[in-house]
Design an enzyme around this catalytic site. Structure first.
Site, PDB file in Angstrom:
ATOM      1  CD  GLU A 154      13.653 -42.342  10.259  1.00  0.00           C
ATOM      2  OE1 GLU A 154      14.786 -42.831  10.076  1.00  0.00           O
ATOM      3  OE2 GLU A 154      12.687 -43.026  10.627  1.00  0.00           O
ATOM      4  CD  GLU A 212      10.683 -45.447  13.671  1.00  0.00           C
ATOM      5  OE1 GLU A 212       9.945 -44.928  12.802  1.00  0.00           O
ATOM      6  OE2 GLU A 212      11.170 -44.805  14.608  1.00  0.00           O
TER       7      GLU A 212
HETATM    8  N1  COA Z   1       5.801 -40.788   2.554  1.00  0.00           N
HETATM    9  C1  COA Z   1       4.933 -40.351   1.638  1.00  0.00           C
HETATM   10  N2  COA Z   1       4.968 -40.753   0.359  1.00  0.00           N
HETATM   11  C2  COA Z   1       5.908 -41.636   0.022  1.00  0.00           C
HETATM   12  C3  COA Z   1       6.838 -42.149   0.933  1.00  0.00           C
HETATM   13  C4  COA Z   1       6.767 -41.683   2.273  1.00  0.00           C
HETATM   14  N3  COA Z   1       7.586 -42.119   3.226  1.00  0.00           N
HETATM   15  N4  COA Z   1       7.669 -42.995   0.283  1.00  0.00           N
HETATM   16  C5  COA Z   1       7.252 -43.041  -0.999  1.00  0.00           C
HETATM   17  N5  COA Z   1       6.177 -42.209  -1.161  1.00  0.00           N
HETATM   18  C6  COA Z   1       5.412 -41.968  -2.389  1.00  0.00           C
HETATM   19  C7  COA Z   1       6.186 -41.085  -3.365  1.00  0.00           C
HETATM   20  O1  COA Z   1       6.021 -39.719  -3.032  1.00  0.00           O
HETATM   21  C8  COA Z   1       5.501 -41.450  -4.655  1.00  0.00           C
HETATM   22  O2  COA Z   1       4.254 -40.803  -4.724  1.00  0.00           O
HETATM   23  P1  COA Z   1       3.790 -40.052  -6.100  1.00  0.00           P
HETATM   24  O3  COA Z   1       3.789 -41.155  -7.128  1.00  0.00           O
HETATM   25  O4  COA Z   1       2.432 -39.535  -5.772  1.00  0.00           O
HETATM   26  O5  COA Z   1       4.822 -39.010  -6.351  1.00  0.00           O
HETATM   27  C9  COA Z   1       5.212 -42.934  -4.483  1.00  0.00           C
HETATM   28  O6  COA Z   1       5.215 -43.176  -3.088  1.00  0.00           O
HETATM   29  C10 COA Z   1       6.250 -43.859  -5.122  1.00  0.00           C
HETATM   30  O7  COA Z   1       7.516 -43.491  -4.598  1.00  0.00           O
HETATM   31  P2  COA Z   1       8.788 -43.125  -5.525  1.00  0.00           P
HETATM   32  O8  COA Z   1       9.713 -42.291  -4.710  1.00  0.00           O
HETATM   33  O9  COA Z   1       8.330 -42.571  -6.811  1.00  0.00           O
HETATM   34  O10 COA Z   1       9.369 -44.590  -5.767  1.00  0.00           O
HETATM   35  P3  COA Z   1      10.896 -44.959  -6.112  1.00  0.00           P
HETATM   36  O11 COA Z   1      10.878 -46.380  -6.514  1.00  0.00           O
HETATM   37  O12 COA Z   1      11.488 -43.968  -7.039  1.00  0.00           O
HETATM   38  O13 COA Z   1      11.693 -44.829  -4.710  1.00  0.00           O
HETATM   39  C11 COA Z   1      12.011 -45.111  -2.337  1.00  0.00           C
HETATM   40  C12 COA Z   1      11.394 -45.691  -3.633  1.00  0.00           C
HETATM   41  C13 COA Z   1      11.521 -45.964  -1.187  1.00  0.00           C
HETATM   42  C14 COA Z   1      13.536 -45.157  -2.422  1.00  0.00           C
HETATM   43  C15 COA Z   1      11.538 -43.650  -2.164  1.00  0.00           C
HETATM   44  O14 COA Z   1      10.125 -43.597  -2.302  1.00  0.00           O
HETATM   45  C16 COA Z   1      11.884 -43.035  -0.828  1.00  0.00           C
HETATM   46  O15 COA Z   1      13.016 -42.687  -0.593  1.00  0.00           O
HETATM   47  N6  COA Z   1      10.871 -42.898   0.069  1.00  0.00           N
HETATM   48  C17 COA Z   1      11.063 -42.244   1.342  1.00  0.00           C
HETATM   49  C18 COA Z   1      11.825 -43.118   2.306  1.00  0.00           C
HETATM   50  C19 COA Z   1      12.024 -42.404   3.624  1.00  0.00           C
HETATM   51  O16 COA Z   1      12.774 -41.441   3.741  1.00  0.00           O
HETATM   52  N7  COA Z   1      11.334 -42.889   4.657  1.00  0.00           N
HETATM   53  C20 COA Z   1      11.434 -42.361   5.965  1.00  0.00           C
HETATM   54  C21 COA Z   1      10.316 -41.422   6.234  1.00  0.00           C
HETATM   55  S1  COA Z   1      10.414 -40.777   7.881  1.00  0.00           S
END
Ligand code: COA
Length: 260
Positions: free
Chosen positions: A134, A114
């Site tokens: 989402e 976004e």
């Molecule tokens: N909000 C808050 N924290 C987030 C985040 C988000 N949208 N996306 C990633 N993080 C945090 C994780 O909780 C993690 O924190 P921690 O180390 O304290 O546990 C850190 O960032 C690293 O993320 P992680 O998930 O461990 O990395 P990954 O390489 O395994 O996966 C993604 C990467 C992007 C696939 C995964 O983080 C993800 O799916 N994030 C959410 C995406 C999403 O749904 N966004 C829309 C939100 S409305």
């Protein structure tokens, strides 16, 4: 003004704004949204800034979305305010009147896509992944994603991205016109700044006219939009830069635009 979650740096007339929460993949919490508001307010009021590059710290993410930990505890009223805060920020960026380039260096998910979509140009690294995931959280996009995605890529792909929630790679994003250009990660900064330099050398009021005519005039009827374009076209004739640009062409020299 000092920021907790942003890095701000000037390179000539180009302002680089970097979201700096790499341990949370630059997720947008309220504080970051408020800081971005303040950063873009400063940019709007500073004539020395002609172009903005927006990116995320670290090699992994542009922005991995709105902060899920923060959203987890919100009441519906707080969620409405959170959505409005994000939407107002993104509208502020969209209507800045100066070009903003999103340098998409990795994940641009949810609020991250976004944020990229309210920028005027998007350049992505080949490794970037973009999406509106989402629904997987039991949510829908809340920072303008449904509306901007629809306008950028059309109803079919917008529905596909928002309903399935599956991120797409940069090549598919380019095929959908969601990003203007895809480059190897190692060349992303150089390509982005080359584009930014070009914009920094252009006539600022002409760029503003294009942004206004497309982003404001383009959201009205064709008649009103054409009229809007005429007004913006006529306004350009009040600038020294228009006289400089046309005179430079006629005398076969390179123009120098001052912004006046
Ligand atoms: N909000 C808050 N924290 C987030 C985040 C988000 N949208 N996306 C990633 N993080 C945090 C994780 O909780 C993690 O924190 P921690 O180390 O304290 O546990 C850190 O960032 C690293 O993320 P992680 O998930 O461990 O990395 P990954 O390489 O395994 O996966 C993604 C990467 C992007 C696939 C995964 O983080 C993800 O799916 N994030 C959410 C995406 C999403 O749904 N966004 C829309 C939100 S409305």
């Amino acid at each position: 003004m000092p920021f907790h979650n942003l890095l701000v740096e000037d390179r000539g007339a180009i302002r680089l704004v970097t979201l700096n929460r790499p341990d949370k993949l630059n997720a947008l919490n309220r504080e970051t949204l408020q800081e971005l508001h303040a950063a873009f307010e400063e940019i709007a009021n500073d004539d020395t800034v002609r172009v903005v590059v927006l990116t995320g710290a670290g090699s992994k993410a542009f922005v991995a979305g709105a902060d899920i930990a923060e959203m987890n505890g919100l009441s519906p009223i707080q969620a409405r305010d959170f959505s409005r805060l994000g939407q107002q920020l993104m509208r502020r960026i969209e209507l800045l009147g100066k070009p903003v380039i999103a340098m998409v260096n990795g994940f641009a998910l949810g609020g991250g896509l976004e944020l990229a979509m309210c920028c005027h140009l998007r350049i992505a690294a080949e490794s970037a992944k973009l999406g509106q995931p989402e629904v997987g959280l039991g949510l829908i996009p809340g920072f303008g994603g449904t509306q901007r995605l629809l306008r950028l890529v059309g109803r079919g792909p917008a529905l596909e991205l928002c309903l399935l929630g599956q991120p797409i790679d940069a090549a598919r994003a380019a095929a959908l016109n969601l990003v203007a250009r895809v480059v190897p990660a190692a060349e992303l900064a150089a390509e982005t700044f080359a584009m930014a330099e070009k914009l920094a050398d252009a006539a600022p009021q002409a760029l503003r006219g294009v942004l206004d005519a497309l982003l404001v005039g383009g959201e009205t009827s064709l008649e009103a939009g054409l009229d809007y374009e005429t007004q913006a076209f006529a306004l350009a004739f009040s600038t020294d830069d228009m006289k400089e640009g046309t005179s430079a062409f006629l005398s076969r020299r390179k123009p120098t635009f001052t912004g006046s």
